[in-house]
Design an enzyme around this catalytic site. Structure first.
Site, PDB file in Angstrom:
ATOM      1  N   SER A   1       0.869  -1.179   0.000  1.00  0.00           N
ATOM      2  CA  SER A   1       0.000   0.000   0.000  1.00  0.00           C
ATOM      3  C   SER A   1       0.900   1.220   0.000  1.00  0.00           C
ATOM      4  CB  SER A   1      -0.903   0.032   1.238  1.00  0.00           C
ATOM      5  OG  SER A   1      -1.978  -0.860   1.096  1.00  0.00           O
TER       6      SER A   1
ATOM      7  N   GLU B   1      -2.514  18.928  -2.691  1.00  0.00           N
ATOM      8  CA  GLU B   1      -3.857  19.000  -3.275  1.00  0.00           C
ATOM      9  C   GLU B   1      -4.734  17.804  -2.898  1.00  0.00           C
ATOM     10  OE1 GLU B   1      -1.011  18.833  -4.945  1.00  0.00           O
ATOM     11  OE2 GLU B   1      -0.664  20.856  -5.757  1.00  0.00           O
ATOM     12  N   SER B   2      -4.407  17.035  -1.892  1.00  0.00           N
ATOM     13  CA  SER B   2      -5.189  15.928  -1.322  1.00  0.00           C
ATOM     14  C   SER B   2      -4.367  14.636  -1.271  1.00  0.00           C
ATOM     15  CB  SER B   2      -6.568  15.753  -1.950  1.00  0.00           C
ATOM     16  OG  SER B   2      -7.396  16.878  -1.642  1.00  0.00           O
TER      17      SER B   2
ATOM     18  N   HIS C   1      -2.922   0.454  -4.009  1.00  0.00           N
ATOM     19  CA  HIS C   1      -2.917  -0.799  -3.252  1.00  0.00           C
ATOM     20  C   HIS C   1      -2.737  -1.929  -4.249  1.00  0.00           C
ATOM     21  CE1 HIS C   1      -4.358   1.366   0.235  1.00  0.00           C
ATOM     22  NE2 HIS C   1      -5.319   1.883  -0.506  1.00  0.00           N
TER      23      HIS C   1
ATOM     24  N   CYS D   1      -7.626  18.680  -5.423  1.00  0.00           N
ATOM     25  CA  CYS D   1      -8.471  19.874  -5.376  1.00  0.00           C
ATOM     26  C   CYS D   1      -7.826  20.956  -6.227  1.00  0.00           C
ATOM     27  CB  CYS D   1      -8.682  20.332  -3.947  1.00  0.00           C
ATOM     28  SG  CYS D   1      -7.177  20.830  -3.115  1.00  0.00           S
TER      29      CYS D   1
END
Lengths: 129, 129
Positions: free
Chosen positions: B55, B62-63, B68, B83
């Site tokens: 993972s 920006e987020s 995975h 974003c």
């Protein structure tokens, strides 16, 4: 379809901006949401943005949880992605609802990784090789 | 709707299991995918599972980006959440396609955080308060 994982995505509108901008408040809440979902925390990372906003991401034994907040909008984007049949990502979302108390929310549940497609592609590759 | 953020979710089927189980291969690739999307890496966390699977989650300015992997299925679940109007999460996905070379993939693009709802809820709260 039979899916490898489930992905619950939610929008929380009309939250208290103060708690959305407080990583010390958010860290235990997002870790507890993982446990509420029946999943296991492996690693939590939080970042506080300037002038405002927090991103919190937790790697789980079963994939991840992420929360991004926009205190200036009273808004948080939440997601819980879990593999396996035991975890219930919706339960983590319900715990976060109780803690963050949005005035309004939306939620979507997606399936990730179609087992039939996995089998079809992998058997096709074996046949071609 | 006008959205606060965009969230691209992709399923990569039929990848080489060896690269899906190699965090040293995956780390620079997922960070480069962030740059390909026109976004900025803040913090990268990778975890290797036993007996297999990785993972990788990157907090962005920006987020986030998350990958995975299930090497036993040749499968990876990929997502890029950004974003703002500048980043192009699809470009990050295209970069990852080139690197992970799935035999087959699916992709969905979702909008996250409706600005009209944000304005409606926040003005409603102000009127009620």
């Amino acid at each position: 379809m039979t899916a490898l994982a489930r992905h619950v995505l939610a929008e929380y509108y009309g939250c208290d901006p103060a708690i959305l901008d407080d990583p010390d408040f958010l860290r235990p809440i997002i870790e507890e949401a993982v446990r509420a979902a029946g999943a296991e925390v492996i690693k939590t990372s939080l970042h506080q943005f300037k002038p405002q906003g927090v991103s919190g991401v937790v790697i789980l034994a079963e994939s991840h949880l992420a929360v991004h907040t926009w205190p200036e909008h009273g808004f948080a984007a939440v997601e819980i992605f879990t593999c396996g049949t035991e975890p219930e990502p919706e339960a983590g979302h319900r715990y976060l609802l109780e803690q963050l108390k949005p005035a309004y929310h939306t939620v979507r549940a997606l399936e990730r990784g179609d087992m039939d497609t996995i089998e079809r592609i992998n058997s096709g590759q074996a046949a071609a090789g």
